[in-house]
Design a protein around this motif. Structure first.
Motif, PDB file in Angstrom:
ATOM      1  N   GLY A 260      41.397  44.734  29.779  1.00 13.28           N
ATOM      2  CA  GLY A 260      41.242  43.311  30.088  1.00 13.28           C
ATOM      3  C   GLY A 260      42.386  42.784  30.925  1.00 13.28           C
ATOM      4  O   GLY A 260      42.188  41.992  31.853  1.00 13.28           O
ATOM      5  N   LEU A 261      43.597  43.221  30.612  1.00 11.37           N
ATOM      6  CA  LEU A 261      44.762  42.804  31.391  1.00 11.37           C
ATOM      7  C   LEU A 261      44.680  43.323  32.830  1.00 11.37           C
ATOM      8  O   LEU A 261      45.020  42.609  33.776  1.00 11.37           O
TER       9      LEU A 261
ATOM     10  N   TRP B 250      41.909  43.975  34.522  1.00 12.47           N
ATOM     11  CA  TRP B 250      40.888  43.205  35.238  1.00 12.47           C
ATOM     12  C   TRP B 250      41.370  41.784  35.524  1.00 12.47           C
ATOM     13  O   TRP B 250      41.059  41.231  36.582  1.00 12.47           O
ATOM     14  N   LEU B 251      42.159  41.200  34.628  1.00 12.16           N
ATOM     15  CA  LEU B 251      42.734  39.876  34.883  1.00 12.16           C
ATOM     16  C   LEU B 251      43.690  39.933  36.071  1.00 12.16           C
ATOM     17  O   LEU B 251      43.666  39.059  36.948  1.00 12.16           O
TER      18      LEU B 251
ATOM     19  N   LEU C 184      43.392  37.838  39.624  1.00 11.47           N
ATOM     20  CA  LEU C 184      44.485  37.022  40.161  1.00 11.47           C
ATOM     21  C   LEU C 184      44.934  37.510  41.533  1.00 11.47           C
ATOM     22  O   LEU C 184      45.154  36.719  42.455  1.00 11.47           O
TER      23      LEU C 184
END
Length: 141
Positions: free
Chosen positions: A23-24, A26-27, A31
């Motif tokens: 998840g990090l 993909w975040l 960004l």
């Protein structure tokens, strides 16, 4: 899914456990993509030097491609990750070529660079410490 490494005693160490690293990643990709899209948009608004800016735009796309590669590498199988890494490496070669062309364009173009090199009278010395064992490179006539 987790990635494992072997420790000295033959034990396995899991350093990516759970969904939070994926998840990090993909975040970070989102960004970076938004930031790059804004930068590309600003370049396209002021597209006054196409000879230079086309190379800059290719270089700008490196960050989202690397971020997507990292996120996909964590999300998919090893065989799929191989394909993603291959595409990333091909784009890296394109960017290196674009960077070289950007430098040449900044110096006035290939013809201008070759002309200025051919008009030099003095030989070009090698960098230290090679200048002590290699002869200077003859240029010009």
């Amino acid at each position: 899914r987790s990635c494992r490494t072997m420790l000295e005693g033959g034990e396995e160490d899991e350093f990516i456990v759970g969904a939070w690293p994926i998840g990090l990643a993909w975040l970070a990709f989102v960004l970076i993509s938004v930031s790059t899209a804004w930068n590309v948009y600003r370049h396209l608004l002021c597209y006054s030097r196409p000879d230079l800016q086309q190379h800059v735009l290719r270089i700008l796309l490196v960050a989202p491609i690397y971020a997507m590669s990292a996120a996909l590498g964590l999300s998919i199988s090893e065989s799929g990750a191989f394909l993603v890494r291959s595409v990333r490496d091909i784009w890296e070669a394109v960017v290196i070529y674009s960077f070289l062309n950007l430098i040449i364009e900044y110096m006035g173009g290939e013809h201008h660079c070759l002309q200025s090199i051919s008009q030099r009278e003095e030989d070009v010395p090698h960098l230290f410490p090679f200048n002590y064992c290699l002869k200077p490179i003859p240029v010009g006539k």
